[in-house]
Write a protein that holds these residues in place. Structure first.
Motif, PDB file in Angstrom:
ATOM      1  N   MET A   1      37.664  35.223  39.872  1.00  0.00           N
ATOM      2  CA  MET A   1      38.261  36.536  40.048  1.00  0.00           C
ATOM      3  C   MET A   1      37.781  37.136  41.373  1.00  0.00           C
ATOM      4  N   ARG A   2      38.726  37.673  42.120  1.00  0.00           N
ATOM      5  CA  ARG A   2      38.407  38.332  43.383  1.00  0.00           C
ATOM      6  C   ARG A   2      38.700  39.827  43.218  1.00  0.00           C
ATOM      7  N   ILE A   3      37.760  40.669  43.662  1.00  0.00           N
ATOM      8  CA  ILE A   3      37.929  42.122  43.541  1.00  0.00           C
ATOM      9  C   ILE A   3      37.744  42.767  44.905  1.00  0.00           C
ATOM     10  N   GLU A   4      38.644  43.686  45.229  1.00  0.00           N
ATOM     11  CA  GLU A   4      38.539  44.485  46.445  1.00  0.00           C
ATOM     12  C   GLU A   4      38.782  45.947  46.102  1.00  0.00           C
ATOM     13  N   MET A   5      38.237  46.841  46.895  1.00  0.00           N
ATOM     14  CA  MET A   5      38.479  48.268  46.733  1.00  0.00           C
ATOM     15  C   MET A   5      38.807  48.869  48.092  1.00  0.00           C
ATOM     16  N   ASP A   6      39.764  49.785  48.118  1.00  0.00           N
ATOM     17  CA  ASP A   6      40.086  50.476  49.368  1.00  0.00           C
ATOM     18  C   ASP A   6      38.812  51.067  49.951  1.00  0.00           C
ATOM     19  N   PRO A   7      38.640  51.017  51.285  1.00  0.00           N
ATOM     20  CA  PRO A   7      37.344  51.374  51.879  1.00  0.00           C
ATOM     21  C   PRO A   7      37.043  52.863  51.961  1.00  0.00           C
ATOM     22  N   VAL A   8      38.052  53.733  52.018  1.00  0.00           N
ATOM     23  CA  VAL A   8      37.776  55.157  52.221  1.00  0.00           C
ATOM     24  C   VAL A   8      38.661  56.004  51.306  1.00  0.00           C
ATOM     25  N   GLY A   9      38.245  57.274  51.162  1.00  0.00           N
ATOM     26  CA  GLY A   9      39.071  58.230  50.436  1.00  0.00           C
ATOM     27  C   GLY A   9      38.570  58.526  49.034  1.00  0.00           C
TER      28      GLY A   9
ATOM     29  N   THR B   1      42.455  39.850  41.817  1.00  0.00           N
ATOM     30  CA  THR B   1      43.246  38.620  41.905  1.00  0.00           C
ATOM     31  C   THR B   1      42.573  37.592  41.007  1.00  0.00           C
ATOM     32  N   ILE B   2      43.287  37.189  39.962  1.00  0.00           N
ATOM     33  CA  ILE B   2      42.716  36.274  38.971  1.00  0.00           C
ATOM     34  C   ILE B   2      43.366  34.907  39.131  1.00  0.00           C
ATOM     35  N   GLU B   3      42.555  33.911  39.242  1.00  0.00           N
ATOM     36  CA  GLU B   3      43.048  32.539  39.353  1.00  0.00           C
ATOM     37  C   GLU B   3      42.487  31.714  38.194  1.00  0.00           C
ATOM     38  N   PHE B   4      43.384  31.131  37.423  1.00  0.00           N
ATOM     39  CA  PHE B   4      42.995  30.306  36.282  1.00  0.00           C
ATOM     40  C   PHE B   4      43.173  28.826  36.616  1.00  0.00           C
TER      41      PHE B   4
ATOM     42  N   ASP C   1      46.230  26.394  20.613  1.00  0.00           N
ATOM     43  CA  ASP C   1      45.720  26.273  21.985  1.00  0.00           C
ATOM     44  C   ASP C   1      44.242  26.634  22.085  1.00  0.00           C
ATOM     45  N   LYS C   2      43.761  27.418  21.129  1.00  0.00           N
ATOM     46  CA  LYS C   2      42.353  27.826  21.169  1.00  0.00           C
ATOM     47  C   LYS C   2      41.424  26.609  21.106  1.00  0.00           C
ATOM     48  N   GLN C   3      41.846  25.612  20.390  1.00  0.00           N
ATOM     49  CA  GLN C   3      41.017  24.423  20.239  1.00  0.00           C
ATOM     50  C   GLN C   3      40.981  23.577  21.514  1.00  0.00           C
ATOM     51  N   LEU C   4      41.915  23.857  22.430  1.00  0.00           N
ATOM     52  CA  LEU C   4      42.010  23.049  23.649  1.00  0.00           C
ATOM     53  C   LEU C   4      41.171  23.605  24.798  1.00  0.00           C
ATOM     54  N   ILE C   5      40.600  24.791  24.618  1.00  0.00           N
ATOM     55  CA  ILE C   5      39.804  25.386  25.679  1.00  0.00           C
ATOM     56  C   ILE C   5      38.452  24.682  25.782  1.00  0.00           C
ATOM     57  N   ASP C   6      38.101  24.363  26.988  1.00  0.00           N
ATOM     58  CA  ASP C   6      36.807  23.717  27.237  1.00  0.00           C
ATOM     59  C   ASP C   6      35.690  24.713  26.909  1.00  0.00           C
ATOM     60  N   LYS C   7      34.749  24.306  26.075  1.00  0.00           N
ATOM     61  CA  LYS C   7      33.650  25.203  25.689  1.00  0.00           C
ATOM     62  C   LYS C   7      32.857  25.694  26.894  1.00  0.00           C
ATOM     63  N   ALA C   8      32.813  24.896  27.938  1.00  0.00           N
ATOM     64  CA  ALA C   8      32.042  25.283  29.128  1.00  0.00           C
ATOM     65  C   ALA C   8      32.646  26.496  29.829  1.00  0.00           C
ATOM     66  N   LEU C   9      33.923  26.784  29.554  1.00  0.00           N
ATOM     67  CA  LEU C   9      34.581  27.924  30.197  1.00  0.00           C
ATOM     68  C   LEU C   9      34.298  29.243  29.485  1.00  0.00           C
ATOM     69  N   LEU C  10      33.697  29.172  28.317  1.00  0.00           N
ATOM     70  CA  LEU C  10      33.415  30.375  27.540  1.00  0.00           C
ATOM     71  C   LEU C  10      31.953  30.773  27.680  1.00  0.00           C
ATOM     72  N   GLU C  11      31.707  32.082  27.676  1.00  0.00           N
ATOM     73  CA  GLU C  11      30.335  32.572  27.759  1.00  0.00           C
ATOM     74  C   GLU C  11      29.530  32.103  26.546  1.00  0.00           C
TER      75      GLU C  11
ATOM     76  N   LEU D   1      35.242  35.030  28.576  1.00  0.00           N
ATOM     77  CA  LEU D   1      35.431  33.867  29.433  1.00  0.00           C
ATOM     78  C   LEU D   1      34.465  33.916  30.611  1.00  0.00           C
ATOM     79  N   HIS D   2      33.853  32.789  30.884  1.00  0.00           N
ATOM     80  CA  HIS D   2      32.996  32.691  32.069  1.00  0.00           C
ATOM     81  C   HIS D   2      33.881  32.743  33.308  1.00  0.00           C
ATOM     82  N   MET D   3      33.463  33.475  34.320  1.00  0.00           N
ATOM     83  CA  MET D   3      34.269  33.574  35.530  1.00  0.00           C
ATOM     84  C   MET D   3      33.384  33.555  36.768  1.00  0.00           C
ATOM     85  N   GLU D   4      33.949  33.084  37.835  1.00  0.00           N
ATOM     86  CA  GLU D   4      33.308  33.135  39.143  1.00  0.00           C
ATOM     87  C   GLU D   4      33.848  34.364  39.868  1.00  0.00           C
ATOM     88  N   LEU D   5      32.946  35.284  40.177  1.00  0.00           N
ATOM     89  CA  LEU D   5      33.340  36.554  40.764  1.00  0.00           C
ATOM     90  C   LEU D   5      33.161  36.526  42.274  1.00  0.00           C
ATOM     91  N   SER D   6      34.203  36.931  42.994  1.00  0.00           N
ATOM     92  CA  SER D   6      34.157  36.974  44.456  1.00  0.00           C
ATOM     93  C   SER D   6      34.383  38.407  44.913  1.00  0.00           C
TER      94      SER D   6
END
Length: 231
Positions: free
Chosen positions: A1-9, A17-20, A126-136, A165-170
């Motif tokens: 997941m990528r997060i941005e915030m407007d710089p001023v105001g 922006t979420i990428e799976f 589909d829940k059974q198909l999720i890789d356990k490593a992807l979950l917290e 869900l475990h995520m890589e935060l940018s």
């Protein structure tokens, strides 16, 4: 997941922006971003209602948010952003910053937004198909508490089917905003100046009205004399 915030105001946007991975994007799942907002931040429910009506945002948030109170009297709350798992999904959340109480020691207040949590819910197949490593934590499930716009941990999967869900935060730049703070040391001079100007303006208005009244009365008296002479 990528997060941005407007710089001023005082009025900005949080941009997610979420990428799976394909392993999740191809499943029949939906996700929720749980974003905790500090007391110094508020949302406009009318603004978000319009975005929901236009199908530009799928979110859950408090029904009422007091936009008038200062930071010191406000409380933090959460906003939930909902979507379906895709390879890439952009979301924008409009936020607004509150004013702070005047201070004698500082002119700027730093407001920091914390990192969000990401939850996922899939169909039973589909829940059974999720890789356990992807979950917290694979064995923990959460219920969606819509009244509090937050998640509540439970142990029974039948009742609660959300998992964190475990995520890589940018984050390129820290989610920190500097908000101007009024100078409490200037309270007395400003009050005195305001009173002087207010009283001065009041006296001037009264004198102007009195002067205008005399002029009008004089004109009326002269007109009455002219009418008497004509008779």
């Amino acid at each position: 997941m990528r997060i941005e915030m407007d710089p001023v105001g005082m009025h900005r946007k949080l941009k997610y922006t979420i990428e799976f991975a394909e392993a999740i994007a191809n499943l029949n799942c939906e996700y929720m971003i749980a974003q905790q907002l500090p007391a110094a931040v508020y949302i406009s429910t009318d603004e978000l209602d319009d975005l929901r009506r236009l199908k530009m945002l799928n979110a859950k948030y408090p029904k009422f948010v007091d936009v008038e109170i200062i930071t010191e009297k406000a409380k933090p709350f959460s906003v939930l952003l909902r979507g379906s798992t895709k390879i890439k999904d952009p979301i924008q959340l409009p936020i607004h910053f509150r004013y702070h109480a005047a201070s004698r020691t500082t002119t700027l207040a730093k407001v920091k937004l914390g990192a969000p949590q990401l939850y996922i819910s899939c169909t039973n197949d589909d829940k059974q198909l999720i890789d356990k490593a992807l979950l917290e934590e694979y064995d923990k499930f959460y219920c969606l508490d819509e009244s509090a716009t937050d998640f509540v941990e439970q142990t029974e999967m039948e009742k609660c089917n959300w998992q964190r869900l475990h995520m890589e935060l940018s984050i390129d730049k820290p989610l920190i905003a500097e908000i101007p703070v009024g100078d409490a040391n200037g309270y007395v001079p400003v009050l005195c100046a305001t009173l002087i100007i207010s009283w001065g303006a009041t006296v001037w208005i009264m004198l102007t009205i009195r002067k205008a009244t005399k002029r009008i009365n004089k004109q009326l008296a002269e007109e009455e004399l002219q009418e008497e002479k004509l008779e």
